[in-house]
Write a protein that holds these residues in place. Structure first.
Motif, PDB file in Angstrom:
ATOM      1  N   LYS A 160       0.874  -1.176   0.000  1.00  0.00           N
ATOM      2  CA  LYS A 160       0.000   0.000   0.000  1.00  0.00           C
ATOM      3  C   LYS A 160       0.908   1.222   0.000  1.00  0.00           C
ATOM      4  N   LYS A 188       3.652  -1.091   3.676  1.00  0.00           N
ATOM      5  CA  LYS A 188       3.050   0.238   3.629  1.00  0.00           C
ATOM      6  C   LYS A 188       4.150   1.287   3.504  1.00  0.00           C
ATOM      7  N   ASP A 199      -2.784   0.489  -4.125  1.00  0.00           N
ATOM      8  CA  ASP A 199      -2.164  -0.826  -3.906  1.00  0.00           C
ATOM      9  C   ASP A 199      -1.399  -1.147  -5.167  1.00  0.00           C
TER      10      ASP A 199
END
Length: 175
Positions: A3, A144, A173
């Motif tokens: 992400k 992330k 994503d």
């Protein structure tokens, strides 16, 4: 799949660089306004950023100052990625700020695609996308990643027509 949270830099000021007569790439040395500093602090307190593996940032002052504030508030390591720099309005890096509106307007009108009638030597939308995703490829093994960059870089991750406000974020994503 990683992400990526892309964040546009906070509000910059250019009075100091203008007073010094900086042009082209020198104009990118403008720092944040006081309001911009508050915007960066606001974004840095965003709980959705917590738990990120790293913050990567454009080397331009306005983005790096924003990223440094977020890094300080979240205690997340910061790394500079040169290819996250702003869209290049002139590939020779010698444009005058007075020309910027014409350069940018031609880019927007042509949707970032060079044509025979193209007058100015700006960076194409396709090149911008290639630059962005070459950086993201280096970090897609992480969970992330916070990316502090510029609005036109963010549009390369989504839609050419989408424009972003200061410290606005876009989550994608990417694998």
């Amino acid at each position: 799949m990683a992400k990526f949270i892309l964040i546009r830099h906070a509000e910059p000021r250019y009075d100091e660089v203008d007073e010094r007569g900086y042009f082209g790439m020198g104009h990118e040395l403008g720092r944040l306004t006081e309001n911009g500093e508050q915007q960066a602090q606001f974004r840095g307190s965003d709980t959705s950023l917590l738990g990120a593996d790293i913050i990567i940032s454009s080397p331009y002052t306005r983005a790096l100052q924003t990223a440094a504030t977020i890094s300080r508030l979240t205690n997340i390591q910061l790394r500079v990625e040169n290819d996250l720099h702003e869209w290049m309005p002139d590939m020779t890096h010698t444009y005058k700020i007075d020309d910027f509106r014409k350069l940018y307007q031609e880019y927007r009108d042509s949707k970032g695609i060079r044509k025979e009638s193209t007058v100015y030597n700006w960076e194409t939308y396709e090149h911008l996308k290639t630059r962005l995703f070459s950086v993201l490829d280096k970090y897609k093994h992480l969970d992330k990643v916070i990316v502090v960059c510029h609005g036109l870089i963010m549009s390369a991750a989504g839609d050419f027509e989408q424009l972003f406000d200061f410290v606005e974020k876009l989550e994608i994503d990417y694998k």
